[in-house]
Write an enzyme that holds these catalytic residues in place. Structure first.
Site, PDB file in Angstrom:
ATOM      1  N   LYS A  11       0.865  -1.188   0.000  1.00 48.68           N
ATOM      2  CA  LYS A  11       0.000   0.000   0.000  1.00 48.68           C
ATOM      3  C   LYS A  11       0.896   1.231   0.000  1.00 48.68           C
ATOM      4  O   LYS A  11       1.502   1.579   1.013  1.00 48.68           O
ATOM      5  CB  LYS A  11      -0.923   0.013   1.223  1.00 48.68           C
ATOM      6  CG  LYS A  11      -1.974   1.109   1.132  1.00 48.68           C
ATOM      7  CD  LYS A  11      -2.917   1.095   2.303  1.00 48.68           C
ATOM      8  CE  LYS A  11      -4.108   2.015   2.049  1.00 48.68           C
ATOM      9  NZ  LYS A  11      -3.739   3.371   1.639  1.00 48.68           N
ATOM     10  N   PHE A  31      -1.917  -1.294 -10.064  1.00 48.60           N
ATOM     11  CA  PHE A  31      -2.260  -2.577  -9.455  1.00 48.60           C
ATOM     12  C   PHE A  31      -3.501  -3.216 -10.073  1.00 48.60           C
ATOM     13  O   PHE A  31      -3.869  -4.331  -9.709  1.00 48.60           O
ATOM     14  CB  PHE A  31      -2.447  -2.450  -7.939  1.00 48.60           C
ATOM     15  CG  PHE A  31      -3.373  -1.345  -7.496  1.00 48.60           C
ATOM     16  CD1 PHE A  31      -4.746  -1.465  -7.622  1.00 48.60           C
ATOM     17  CD2 PHE A  31      -2.861  -0.190  -6.927  1.00 48.60           C
ATOM     18  CE1 PHE A  31      -5.591  -0.457  -7.208  1.00 48.60           C
ATOM     19  CE2 PHE A  31      -3.700   0.832  -6.502  1.00 48.60           C
ATOM     20  CZ  PHE A  31      -5.070   0.699  -6.643  1.00 48.60           C
ATOM     21  N   LYS A  85      -7.282  -3.504   3.764  1.00 50.29           N
ATOM     22  CA  LYS A  85      -6.025  -2.795   4.003  1.00 50.29           C
ATOM     23  C   LYS A  85      -5.589  -2.967   5.456  1.00 50.29           C
ATOM     24  O   LYS A  85      -6.415  -3.011   6.371  1.00 50.29           O
ATOM     25  CB  LYS A  85      -6.153  -1.313   3.658  1.00 50.29           C
ATOM     26  CG  LYS A  85      -7.207  -0.557   4.444  1.00 50.29           C
ATOM     27  CD  LYS A  85      -7.354   0.868   3.930  1.00 50.29           C
ATOM     28  CE  LYS A  85      -8.485   1.602   4.657  1.00 50.29           C
ATOM     29  NZ  LYS A  85      -8.697   2.961   4.125  1.00 50.29           N
ATOM     30  N   ARG A 101      -9.002   9.909  -6.878  1.00 51.95           N
ATOM     31  CA  ARG A 101     -10.024   9.082  -6.233  1.00 51.95           C
ATOM     32  C   ARG A 101     -11.377   9.779  -6.227  1.00 51.95           C
ATOM     33  O   ARG A 101     -12.420   9.132  -6.341  1.00 51.95           O
ATOM     34  CB  ARG A 101      -9.577   8.770  -4.799  1.00 51.95           C
ATOM     35  CG  ARG A 101     -10.640   8.111  -3.946  1.00 51.95           C
ATOM     36  CD  ARG A 101     -10.090   7.736  -2.593  1.00 51.95           C
ATOM     37  NE  ARG A 101     -11.160   7.440  -1.655  1.00 51.95           N
ATOM     38  CZ  ARG A 101     -10.989   6.838  -0.494  1.00 51.95           C
ATOM     39  NH1 ARG A 101      -9.785   6.468  -0.121  1.00 51.95           N
ATOM     40  NH2 ARG A 101     -11.996   6.611   0.307  1.00 51.95           N
TER      41      ARG A 101
END
EC number: 6.5.1.1
Length: 538
Positions: free
Chosen positions: A211, A322, A400, A231
């Site tokens: 991350k 990713f 996460k 985002r």
């Protein structure tokens, strides 16, 4: 539709606890909107302005005129007024914007003023989350809720979906698909306190991604046209020429990539998040161009990135990807992760891929977590390889894991809440102890993590400690200690200590500690510098 009726709906939703009742209230309001009002009205019910930036903040909402006695505003008129406010710029803009804000507020009743303030400040908390709005849109339009949710995921814009559903029904919603060039809401990760807990949610085997402590990017390419979105779906293409250059060098004709952009120092370690964020916000800064290896692989920065660095002479944001959502005419979002990632590996240079490890037991996942932290990264994301890409969802397929910081701080002041928190003291001003002076140094504010019970308790507690009661802020004796969890410390010119907490949230109040036992500003600065805090003296 009268703006007052929308304000009444907002208040009614805030006062209602049942999900079904909230949905029906919202659906009834949506049905009553004229077609030209749907985009604005649906956004307001979700607590969002159609105009992303208005230039109106706390300072612009001081000394407002008294409310109007009778309602005269319509949804359309208010939307037009906010358009005019958002369009103000240039010399004398502050005075012109203030005059327009005062004119709007002078025409608004007390209830309408409360709704306007919540919208301008982004603090309208009446309990109408996106999931409720999706249900309400489906109810109002008479379409399956699954169709609304799917359209929301692909469009990334509740207002656009509301207009389509209410104007065109299921057929219009079916027209939403992944369109290269139009950003979609990114898939999000839930949180876990350990890799063991994360693996329990995803199952094994799983993959563990590093991350990165960067900014989330979604990159769309169609031929020579390349667009980079954040985002929050903001277009930052012009600010990240190195990302554009890296994607332009790929052999694909059409693709949609998901990843992070991050600034690196001369050793290849990540720069503090604040520097990465600043580099994305504006091209500038004193750091020279970087040409180091990536944070998760020994491969050098791609030549296209290095060339862009040389041309800008500023801090470089290197992209690391990713996921791959579309490639040359084929949508991949419904494919299992392992298939998407296999195509990704065949499309993107290895030096531009986020570090990834496949694991089948907790020990290897723990090793990956430790390695990510040693490299200066935030932690890891544990992913179920069979899951599709759930755009806009925070599901159990991605988990996460980050180290969790906590500090015991002292409350210096509290702000009165708005929306559903009206009448309660809500936003806490947090301070760390300065061992040299005995005073407290402010580190920021938070209203996160507060339950209704805590709001009631702290309102009574801090009114009892009040030394100055303002209309907005209540200053208190620095006696109450609160345990605060946070994700990091960043440089800040806003606060006297030069640092501020990132994503602070309340864990609990510490009745067992006095203010003299609170954590010090030295401890906070040590965390900011990446050093272990000094042990307290006996």
């Amino acid at each position: 539709m009268r703006f007052l009726d929308l304000a009444a709906t907002s208040a009614a939703v805030a006062a209602t606890s049942g999900r079904r009742a909230k949905v029906e209230l919202l659906a009834e309001a949506l049905r009553r909107l004229d077609p030209v009002e749907i985009a604005a009205g649906a956004g307001w019910l979700a607590g969002e302005l159609r105009q992303r930036q208005t230039g109106v903040g706390w300072a612009g909402l001081r000394d407002l005129p008294p409310p109007a006695a009778e309602p005269t505003l319509t949804v359309g008129a208010v939307d037009a007024a906010i358009d005019a406010i958002a369009a103000v710029h240039g010399s004398g803009s502050q005075a012109r914007r203030r005059a327009l804000v005062h004119s709007l507020y002078a025409a608004a009743t007390a209830d309408e003023q409360r709704l306007l303030t919540g919208l301008f400040l982004g603090e309208l908390r009446h309990g109408a989350q996106a999931g409720l709005l999706a249900d309400a849109i489906a109810r109002a339009a008479g379409v399956p809720v699954a169709a609304v949710r799917r359209a929301l995921l692909l469009a990334g814009d509740l207002r656009e979906v509301a207009v389509a559903a209410l104007a065109g029904g299921a057929a219009a919603l079916a027209g939403f698909g992944l369109r290269v060039g139009r950003p979609l809401a990114p898939m999000l990760a839930q949180s876990a306190s350990s890799v063991d807990e994360a693996l329990a949610a995803t199952g094994t085997p799983a993959v563990v991604d590093v991350k990165l402590d960067g900014i989330r990017i979604q990159v769309h390419r169609s031929g020579s046209d390349i667009a980079v979105f954040t985002r929050s779906l903001d277009d930052i293409t012009a600010r990240v020429p190195e990302v554009v250059a890296a994607v332009r060098a790929l052999p694909a004709r059409e693709l949609v990539l998901d990843g992070e952009a991050i600034g690196l120092d001369e050793t290849g370690r990540p720069l503090p998040f604040q520097q990465t964020s600043s580099a994305a916000a504006r091209r500038g800064g004193s750091a020279g161009a970087r040409s180091t290896g990536g944070p998760t692989a020994a491969a050098p920065v791609a030549p296209a990135v290095r060339a862009a660095a040389a041309s800008t002479g500023t801090t470089v944001l290197t992209p690391y990807f990713f996921d791959l959502l579309h490639l040359d005419g084929t949508d991949l979002i419904d494919a299992p992760g392992r298939e998407r990632w296999a195509v990704l590996r065949g499309t993107v240079d290895a030096g531009l891929l986020v570090g990834r490890m496949e694991v089948d037991e907790p020990q290897r996942a723990g090793e990956a977590f430790a390695a990510a932290l040693d490299a200066g990264q935030e932690g890891v994301v544990v992913k179920a390889p069979d899951a599709p890409y759930e755009a806009g969802r925070r599901g159990a397929a991605w988990i996460k894991v980050k180290p969790r910081h906590t500090l015991d701080l002292v409350v210096l002041a509290v702000e009165w809440g708005s929306g559903r928190r009206t009448g309660w003291l809500s936003n806490l001003h947090l301070g760390a102890r300065d061992p040299r002076t005995g005073e407290f140094v402010m580190l920021g504010k938070t209203f996160k993590g507060l339950t209704d019970d805590l709001l009631r308790w702290q309102t009574e507690r801090f009114l009892g400690l009040a030394v100055e009661r303002g209309d907005w802020v209540v200053r208190v004796r620095p006696e109450q200690v609160v345990e605060i969890a946070f994700d990091g410390v960043q440089t800040s010119s806003r606060y006297p200590g030069g640092v501020a907490l990132r994503f602070a949230r309340v864990v609990r109040y510490r009745e067992d500690k006095s203010a003299a036992e609170a954590d010090t500003i030295d401890t906070v600065r040590a965390i900011h510098a990446g050093r272990p805090p000094a042990a307290p003296s006996p």
